[in-house]
Design an enzyme around this catalytic site. Sequence first.
Site, mmCIF file in Angstrom:
data_model
loop_
_atom_site.group_PDB
_atom_site.id
_atom_site.type_symbol
_atom_site.label_atom_id
_atom_site.label_comp_id
_atom_site.label_asym_id
_atom_site.label_seq_id
_atom_site.Cartn_x
_atom_site.Cartn_y
_atom_site.Cartn_z
ATOM 1 C CD GLU A 290 -4.471 -7.924 4.874
ATOM 2 O OE1 GLU A 290 -5.700 -7.668 5.132
ATOM 3 O OE2 GLU A 290 -4.575 -8.657 3.855
ATOM 4 C CG HIS A 315 -4.678 16.561 -15.640
ATOM 5 N ND1 HIS A 315 -4.466 17.742 -16.311
ATOM 6 C CD2 HIS A 315 -4.308 15.630 -16.238
ATOM 7 C CE1 HIS A 315 -3.811 17.497 -17.305
ATOM 8 N NE2 HIS A 315 -3.648 16.040 -17.372
ATOM 9 C CE LYS A 429 -11.202 -10.958 9.361
ATOM 10 N NZ LYS A 429 -10.410 -11.843 8.927
HETATM 11 O O1 PA5 Z 1 -4.989 -11.407 2.517
HETATM 12 C C1 PA5 Z 1 -5.784 -12.008 3.342
HETATM 13 O O2 PA5 Z 1 -5.368 -13.013 4.034
HETATM 14 C C2 PA5 Z 1 -7.179 -11.242 3.354
HETATM 15 O O3 PA5 Z 1 -7.237 -9.943 2.671
HETATM 16 C C3 PA5 Z 1 -8.099 -12.356 2.795
HETATM 17 O O4 PA5 Z 1 -7.933 -12.474 1.740
HETATM 18 C C4 PA5 Z 1 -9.662 -11.752 3.023
HETATM 19 O O5 PA5 Z 1 -9.709 -11.481 4.547
HETATM 20 C C5 PA5 Z 1 -10.419 -12.966 2.509
HETATM 21 O O6 PA5 Z 1 -10.244 -14.120 3.386
HETATM 22 P P1 PA5 Z 1 -11.096 -15.432 2.892
HETATM 23 O O7 PA5 Z 1 -10.382 -15.779 1.489
HETATM 24 O O8 PA5 Z 1 -10.482 -16.343 4.023
HETATM 25 O O9 PA5 Z 1 -12.502 -15.189 2.576
#
Ligand code: PA5
Length: 458
Positions: A290, A315, A429
């Site tokens: 990410e 394996h 989203k």
């Molecule tokens: O790294 C990130 O920003 C995301 O993976 C968030 O952690 C994830 O979307 C969860 O978000 P939140 O903590 O606002 O619920």
Amino acid sequence: GPAIPALVTEHAIMSRSFSLSLHRFGADVMAAVASRVADVTFQARRLKADANGVAAFLQVPDDDANARAVADRVAALPARFRKVLVLGIGGSALGAQAALDALKPLRPAGGREVRILANLDPVSIADAMAWFDPADTLLNPVTKSGTTVETLTQFALFADRIRAARGEAGLKEGVVVTTDPQKGALRRVARRLDCPSLEVPPRVGGRFSVLTPVGLFPIACAGHDVTAMRTGAREVIAAFTDGDAAAHPSVLAAAAQVEWMRRGAAVRVLWAYCDRFAAMGDWFSQLWGESLGKPKDDGAVGSQPVRAIGSTDQHSLLQLFMEGPRDKTLTFVTVGGPRPAMPVPDLSALDPDFAEFAHHDAAEVFDALRCGTMAGLVEAGRPVAHLHVPVLDEAAVGALFAHFEIETALAGYLLGIDPFDQPGVEAGKKFAHGLLGRPGMEAYGTAARRILGTEDAQ
Ligand code: PA5
């Protein structure tokens, strides 16, 4: 500029936590890293300077106020709560799960049973529901933004269970909210219920938040020494912020990975010979994927994180790693202890093939398999790094979190992208909110149905 001092780096200050060897990453690649040391140190300086802003994760192990809030909250929990159910997803779940799994063999006295529900799969929720008992289970919803669909939906389901069993008073006593200090639905819920809450520092990104109350509270509830974890992280970060960046393992690792990416590495394998490291691999995959998978100029950068477990994946994935496309780097992770002694009994009277294993410790057999695989990959000209953790305790887990965070953030700076944003996850989203009927977003739902057609849209 200064030269990269050593390809095998074992900081005095870090030696009790882990060592990293880049010996087998290719002499020409490491020579290229050395020739770029001026750029590497320049980018490391930029990252340090950003510690007051986007790179606030560098200050997290020094955040005593939030650590104290966690300790006070754990100490104040009513004794009836022998279990804790954490609700969260992505950066609000993966780090805590990584630490809980890695530290499982330590079994601290008085630790609570902590379970993390990190998805909205109804079958998993039903399973957690069967385990969840409002009489003995604390609910800890974790969401930095306070707006995440999965976490709010989970919360609605479990809060309703508590309310049905114990009323509003049950919610006030049985919920600890971890969220933004000011904003979002969960913060409003905490105010409305007047239930205890913990704060996620707004400047720390979700996937860099494991050492904030997001991870500290569940890990402390399980009885682990989060002070030692913070110390382990602080040592790695201090060696970066106060020491010679060019001699820091996380800096060298970032520079070497980026050099490989420039040469076409599209896959980053983290291969741990340790079952309880699987969730750490998931945490790392989110961090690396990410943070670095981003558009750049007219193209894109990033490499695909793959977590493997040895010797199991010898394996499974090894054939691909050994003879598949030359587009991968491999980081082996080995763990010294704690582990039980396990001499292999001598069954050679039953069959002579057993003589090979007789009286070796099981760990020696395991390690021979790892060494054999590494040797094979090196012989095949594949780039192999080796990260060794002598003792997988709280300090080591904290050190590893900090190491991978610095490595990932700096890799982003070296690649010329922002490692702290994630614009690519937003589009989906909006469509989902539209499909669920959020007022004002209906057009996104219509668009999603048009894009997917009747075959795929609900
Ligand atoms: O790294 C990130 O920003 C995301 O993976 C968030 O952690 C994830 O979307 C969860 O978000 P939140 O903590 O606002 O619920």
